[in-house]
Design an enzyme around this catalytic site. Structure first.
Site, PDB file in Angstrom:
ATOM      1  N   LYS A 130      57.736  86.643  34.774  1.00 33.54           N
ATOM      2  CA  LYS A 130      57.229  86.343  36.399  1.00 33.54           C
ATOM      3  C   LYS A 130      57.117  87.441  37.091  1.00 33.54           C
ATOM      4  O   LYS A 130      58.243  88.316  37.026  1.00 33.54           O
ATOM      5  CB  LYS A 130      57.997  85.056  36.437  1.00 33.54           C
ATOM      6  CG  LYS A 130      57.127  84.436  37.481  1.00 33.54           C
ATOM      7  CD  LYS A 130      56.754  83.178  36.793  1.00 33.54           C
ATOM      8  CE  LYS A 130      55.987  82.262  37.858  1.00 33.54           C
ATOM      9  NZ  LYS A 130      55.181  81.296  36.996  1.00 33.54           N
ATOM     10  N   ASP A 170      49.954  82.094  40.599  1.00 42.64           N
ATOM     11  CA  ASP A 170      50.994  81.200  40.799  1.00 42.64           C
ATOM     12  C   ASP A 170      50.668  80.901  42.133  1.00 42.64           C
ATOM     13  O   ASP A 170      49.598  81.268  42.750  1.00 42.64           O
ATOM     14  CB  ASP A 170      52.455  81.622  40.458  1.00 42.64           C
ATOM     15  CG  ASP A 170      53.489  80.756  40.293  1.00 42.64           C
ATOM     16  OD1 ASP A 170      53.581  79.942  39.056  1.00 42.64           O
ATOM     17  OD2 ASP A 170      54.283  80.490  41.317  1.00 42.64           O
TER      18      ASP A 170
END
Ligand code: GLU
Length: 451
Positions: A130, A170
């Site tokens: 991430k 995201d």
């Protein structure tokens, strides 16, 4: 082989807290997983001896870097960027990029940790990662966003690659930002590869990637309800958020004959007792994504709806709840309210939207409760399919992809049942997802030895 000392759950968590002081989100995500894993591995010596959970809970690496950019007034601005590469035991690191002022190393470490289990559950060969920045896209011009994305990629490019680490979108990062980042990657490296997913359809993107997370969360919900001979049709649903995940979850609920009552943003939630129909969802998509407007404007557009400033929607009576906004948006008291109001199923579209207390409330009430790492995996699953299409240099048709998404979500559901079935018709989906995801990664790690 000598039987090594077993660390118990409390000692393990004390260590996690000590090593990750001031990183509450990361500690929370590890605890949620460890609660189930310690139980599962108690009679599995090798997982203990090889310190598998301890190793998964320590990112392979955390890259932190300065992102310098110039705003429209000529001011020099400095932000911090990160890429957390958590684990690549079963495939290249994979996970989105988040641009939001709330982004910290703790938030990205929790997301990369969760992503490791989520990606394993999809059955596709993807590790967990991430990235992101505390950059706030809100109020920025398109050119400022472009300059920021370019500067971010100018450092990130050296850490990623189609077989190394494949970022995606995201919160705060959609198709436009992926475009700017892909453009910069291509410019620096002179390579056109599948190094990012969520790309535009003209330049290597996949059909249904945009819809996949929200649709997938509702497919998972249908799977859970089907275990009780039930379905979404005719049921009321409360949804938080109004971005890509929330609007597509709402769309799928409506397509399946359910009634959506709420949507929200950081300013509050709107309640439409008449139901948020497809034309209203289309308006929200345009208003939020293209006009960057507020959800409260919905009430001026559609009569009968009310706006509740500064509140989350969990007090609205419903049968289905889909938290699709952000982490820790549904707390213990909200969970108790939902249960008291007769909610029967919760499917998380966001990552870790329910806090630990809320998770315990849902488990104790034996709700059909799907944690994000299972129910929101549709997005990254279609990202995995985008990677396959890029490697094969071809594109699959929409109906093929729709079917693959449905099959993947059913597969995740089956994996959760395999490890989460508690008897009496109750499935603990949190336990099922944690163990199902862990086992695949753990067994790959065992094969590699101590590395
Ligand atoms: N950010 C999404 C997630 O939380 C998608 C990640 C991806 O497609 O790589 O799963």
């Amino acid at each position: 082989m000598a039987v090594s000392d077993h660390v118990d759950f409390n000692t393990f968590m004390e260590g996690v807290k000590r090593r990750n002081a001031y990183q509450p989100e990361f500690v929370q995500a590890v605890q949620e997983v460890a609660e189930d894993i310690f139980d599962f591995i108690q009679d599995k010596e090798e997982y203990h001896a090889q310190q598998i959970l301890r190793r998964i809970a320590e990112p392979d690496r955390v890259v932190s870097f300065r992102v310098c950019w110039e705003d429209d007034k000529g001011n020099i601005r400095v932000q911090r960027g990160w890429r957390v590469q958590n684990n690549n035991a079963i495939g290249p690191y994979k996970g989105g990029i988040r641009f939001h002022p709330s982004v910290t190393e703790s938030v990205l470490k929790f997301l990369a940790f969760e992503q490791t289990f989520k990606n394993a559950l999809t059955g596709l060969p993807m590790g967990g990662g991430k990235g992101g920045s505390n950059f706030n896209p809100k109020g920025k011009s398109v050119r400022e966003i472009m300059r920021f994305c370019q500067s971010f990629m100018t450092e990130l490019y050296r850490h990623i690659g189609a077989d190394i680490d494949v970022p995606a979108g995201d919160i705060g990062v959609g198709g436009r930002e992926i475009g700017y980042m892909f453009g910069q990657y291509k410019r620096i490296t002179n390579e056109f590869t599948g190094v990012l997913t969520g790309k535009g359809l003209e330049w290597g993107g996949s059909l249904i990637r945009t819809e996949a997370t929200g649709y997938g969360a509702v497919y998972f919900l249908e799977n859970m309800l089907a275990t009780r001979g039930d379905g979404v049709a005719g049921k009321t649903a409360v949804i938080s958020g109004s971005g890509n995940v929330a609007t597509h979850a709402a769309e799928k609920i409506v397509q399946l004959g359910g009634k959506v009552l709420t949507l929200s943003d950081s300013g509050g939630f709107i309640h439409d007792p008449d139901g948020i129909t497809q034309d209203k969802i289309d308006w929200v998509k345009t208003h939020k994504t293209h006009r960057r407007g507020r959800i409260e404007d919905y009430c001026a557009e559609f009569k009968g709806a009310t706006f509740h400033a500064g509140q989350t929607p969990w007090g609205v009576k419903c049968e289905l709840a889909l938290p699709c906004a952000t982490q820790n948006e549904l707390l213990g008291d909200d969970a108790r309210t939902l249960v008291a109001n007769g909610c029967i199923a919760v499917s998380e579209g966001a990552n870790m939207p329910t806090d630990l207390e809320g998770v315990h409330v849902f488990k104790a009430a034996k709700l059909l409760y799907a944690p994000g790492k299972a129910s929101n995996a549709g997005g990254v699953a279609v990202s995995g399919l985008e990677m396959s299409q890029n490697s094969a240099r071809r594109s699959w048709k929409e109906d093929e992809l729709q079917q693959m998404l449905k099959d993947i979500m059913s597969g995740i559901h089956a994996r959760c049942l395999e490890y989460g079935q508690q008897g009496g018709g109750y499935c603990d989906y949190v336990r099922g997802a944690n163990i199902g995801g862990f086992k695949k990664v753990a067994d790959a790690m065992l094969a590699f030895g101590v590395v």
